[in-house]
Design a protein around this motif. Structure first.
Motif, PDB file in Angstrom:
ATOM      1  N   ILE A  66      -3.649  -3.208   4.868  1.00  0.00           N
ATOM      2  CA  ILE A  66      -4.038  -1.791   4.918  1.00  0.00           C
ATOM      3  C   ILE A  66      -2.918  -0.933   4.301  1.00  0.00           C
ATOM      4  O   ILE A  66      -3.181  -0.046   3.495  1.00  0.00           O
ATOM      5  CB  ILE A  66      -4.354  -1.357   6.375  1.00  0.00           C
ATOM      6  CG1 ILE A  66      -5.281  -2.389   7.056  1.00  0.00           C
ATOM      7  CG2 ILE A  66      -4.990   0.021   6.389  1.00  0.00           C
ATOM      8  CD1 ILE A  66      -5.614  -2.084   8.507  1.00  0.00           C
ATOM      9  N   ASN A 116      -9.781   6.662   0.977  1.00  0.00           N
ATOM     10  CA  ASN A 116     -10.856   6.225   1.867  1.00  0.00           C
ATOM     11  C   ASN A 116     -10.840   4.699   1.894  1.00  0.00           C
ATOM     12  O   ASN A 116     -11.084   4.057   0.877  1.00  0.00           O
ATOM     13  CB  ASN A 116     -12.195   6.777   1.361  1.00  0.00           C
ATOM     14  CG  ASN A 116     -13.316   6.441   2.316  1.00  0.00           C
ATOM     15  OD1 ASN A 116     -13.066   6.107   3.483  1.00  0.00           O
ATOM     16  ND2 ASN A 116     -14.532   6.492   1.837  1.00  0.00           N
ATOM     17  N   GLU A 134     -12.042   1.079   3.513  1.00  0.00           N
ATOM     18  CA  GLU A 134     -13.004   0.323   4.316  1.00  0.00           C
ATOM     19  C   GLU A 134     -12.497  -1.103   4.407  1.00  0.00           C
ATOM     20  O   GLU A 134     -11.974  -1.637   3.427  1.00  0.00           O
ATOM     21  CB  GLU A 134     -14.322   0.257   3.556  1.00  0.00           C
ATOM     22  CG  GLU A 134     -15.418   1.128   4.069  1.00  0.00           C
ATOM     23  CD  GLU A 134     -16.598   0.899   3.138  1.00  0.00           C
ATOM     24  OE1 GLU A 134     -17.386  -0.019   3.400  1.00  0.00           O
ATOM     25  OE2 GLU A 134     -16.656   1.608   2.117  1.00  0.00           O
ATOM     26  N   LEU A 145      -3.189   5.672   9.744  1.00  0.00           N
ATOM     27  CA  LEU A 145      -3.773   4.327   9.908  1.00  0.00           C
ATOM     28  C   LEU A 145      -3.868   3.851  11.351  1.00  0.00           C
ATOM     29  O   LEU A 145      -4.496   2.834  11.635  1.00  0.00           O
ATOM     30  CB  LEU A 145      -2.953   3.306   9.108  1.00  0.00           C
ATOM     31  CG  LEU A 145      -2.887   3.542   7.593  1.00  0.00           C
ATOM     32  CD1 LEU A 145      -2.038   2.456   6.950  1.00  0.00           C
ATOM     33  CD2 LEU A 145      -4.287   3.539   6.977  1.00  0.00           C
ATOM     34  N   ASP A 203      -5.386   4.872  14.224  1.00  0.00           N
ATOM     35  CA  ASP A 203      -6.657   4.684  14.916  1.00  0.00           C
ATOM     36  C   ASP A 203      -7.557   3.655  14.247  1.00  0.00           C
ATOM     37  O   ASP A 203      -8.307   2.942  14.909  1.00  0.00           O
ATOM     38  CB  ASP A 203      -7.400   6.010  15.106  1.00  0.00           C
ATOM     39  CG  ASP A 203      -8.482   5.822  16.169  1.00  0.00           C
ATOM     40  OD1 ASP A 203      -8.102   5.480  17.314  1.00  0.00           O
ATOM     41  OD2 ASP A 203      -9.675   5.931  15.837  1.00  0.00           O
ATOM     42  N   MET A 204      -7.431   3.566  12.922  1.00  0.00           N
ATOM     43  CA  MET A 204      -8.216   2.564  12.186  1.00  0.00           C
ATOM     44  C   MET A 204      -7.913   1.164  12.746  1.00  0.00           C
ATOM     45  O   MET A 204      -8.799   0.328  12.928  1.00  0.00           O
ATOM     46  CB  MET A 204      -7.823   2.635  10.713  1.00  0.00           C
ATOM     47  CG  MET A 204      -8.662   1.803   9.786  1.00  0.00           C
ATOM     48  SD  MET A 204      -7.994   1.830   8.095  1.00  0.00           S
ATOM     49  CE  MET A 204      -8.159   3.540   7.667  1.00  0.00           C
ATOM     50  N   GLN A 205      -6.636   0.924  13.038  1.00  0.00           N
ATOM     51  CA  GLN A 205      -6.230  -0.389  13.554  1.00  0.00           C
ATOM     52  C   GLN A 205      -6.675  -0.561  15.010  1.00  0.00           C
ATOM     53  O   GLN A 205      -7.210  -1.599  15.401  1.00  0.00           O
ATOM     54  CB  GLN A 205      -4.713  -0.549  13.441  1.00  0.00           C
ATOM     55  CG  GLN A 205      -4.213  -0.475  12.009  1.00  0.00           C
ATOM     56  CD  GLN A 205      -2.690  -0.360  11.945  1.00  0.00           C
ATOM     57  OE1 GLN A 205      -1.986  -1.347  12.053  1.00  0.00           O
ATOM     58  NE2 GLN A 205      -2.188   0.854  11.788  1.00  0.00           N
TER      59      GLN A 205
END
Ligand code: DC
Length: 225
Positions: free
Chosen positions: A38, A67, A69, A113, A115-117
Motif C-alpha cells: 500500500i 484512490n 483499491e 492509510l 483506516d484502510m488497513q
C-alpha cells in the motif's frame, strides 16, 4: 478487535515477512494483507506525478488524487489498483522501495492509510505484515511476531529475488540500500519500525522458509490456545 483474529507480523526489509506471512495465512485460512504494497502504491503515484519521496508539501497536495483499491484475487496475489490501473508489478522495483520508505515517513500518508488497513481486520481473520502493525495499526492483535534476520542474509534473499526476476542487481548495492532503508524506517518520528513490547521475536537467519513458517504457526497456535 471483535470476533476476528489478527496476526501482526512486523520486521525490516527482506526478513521474509511477505513470503512467510502469505504461507502462514494460507495454512490458517486467513486473509493475508501486505501493507508495504500500500505504501509502495502511494510512492508510485508520487513518482508518476514527479513528486520526490521527501517532498512533504507535494505529497500532501497529491494525496487527494490517490484512490487505492486492494483486490485479493484467486491467484493468491494481492493486487494493487491505483486510480483504476493494476500496478501490482510496477511497485516491486528498488526505486519504489525507496519511494515507499520516503513517503511512509510522512504523517499525512500514515493517517491516510490507517483506516484502510484496520478495515480488513474488522471484517476478516488476518495475517497482516508491515512495520507498525503490532504497535500502531492493530495494537490489540492477538498474535504479534517480529521477524528479523541478519542484514547480510536479508540482502542475499532480496538479491536472489531480483536476479530471479531477471533484473540486474549487485549484492553490495542491495545490502547498502537495505541498510539505508532500515535506518530510515527505524529512525522516523512517526510509527517507526520497532517490536511491540508483547511481540514474539523470531530470527529467521539460516532457516528454510518451511522452518520459519512452522515456527510462525507454532507461535500462533500457542497464543490462540
Ligand atoms: O514491506 P515493504 O518492503 O514492501 O515496504 C516498503 C516500505 O513501506 C518500507 O520501507 C516502509 C514502508 N512501510 C511502512 O512504513 N509501514 C508498513 N506497515 C509497511 C511498510
Amino acid at each position: 478487535m471483535g470476533k476476528y483474529v489478527s496476526v501482526a507480523i512486523d520486521g525490516p526489509a527482506g526478513a521474509g515477512k511477505s513470503t512467510m506471512a502469505k504461507r502462514a495465512a494460507k495454512e490458517l485460512g486467513y486473509l493475508y494483507v501486505d501493507t508495504g504494497a500500500i505504501y509502495r502504491t502511494v510512492g508510485y503515484h508520487m513518482w508518476l506525478m514527479g513528486i520526490g519521496p521527501r517532498d512533504a508539501d507535494g505529497i500532501r497536495r497529491c494525496l487527494d488524487d490517490v484512490n487505492i483499491e486492494i483486490q485479493h484475487q484467486d491467484d493468491g496475489v494481492q493486487h494493487m489498483i491505483l486510480n483504476g490501473k493494476d500496478v501490482t508489478g510496477e511497485i516491486r522495483t528498488p526505486e519504489m522501495s525507496k519511494y515507499a520508505s520516503g513517503v511512509s515517513a510522512q504523517k499525512c500518508v500514515r493517517d491516510f492509510l490507517l483506516d484502510m488497513q484496520r478495515a480488513f481486520a474488522r471484517k476478516h481473520n488476518v495475517v497482516m505484515d508491515g512495520r507498525d502493525i503490532g504497535t500502531v495499526v492493530l495494537p490489540k492483535a492477538q498474535v504479534k511476531i517480529f521477524l528479523t534476520a541478519s542484514p547480510e542474509e536479508r540482502a542475499k534473499r532480496r538479491f536472489e529475488e531480483l536476479t530471479e526476476k531477471g533484473e540486474k542487481a549487485s549484492y553490495e548495492k542491495v545490502l547498502q540500500d537495505m541498510k539505508q532503508r532500515d535506518k530510515q524506517d527505524s529512525e522516523r518520528a512517526i510509527a517507526p519500525l520497532k517490536p511491540a513490547p508483547d511481540a514474539v521475536k523470531l530470527d529467521t537467519s539460516g532457516n528454510t522458509i518451511e522452518q520459519s513458517v512452522s515456527e510462525i504457526l507454532a507461535i500462533v497456535r500457542r497464543k490462540l490456545g
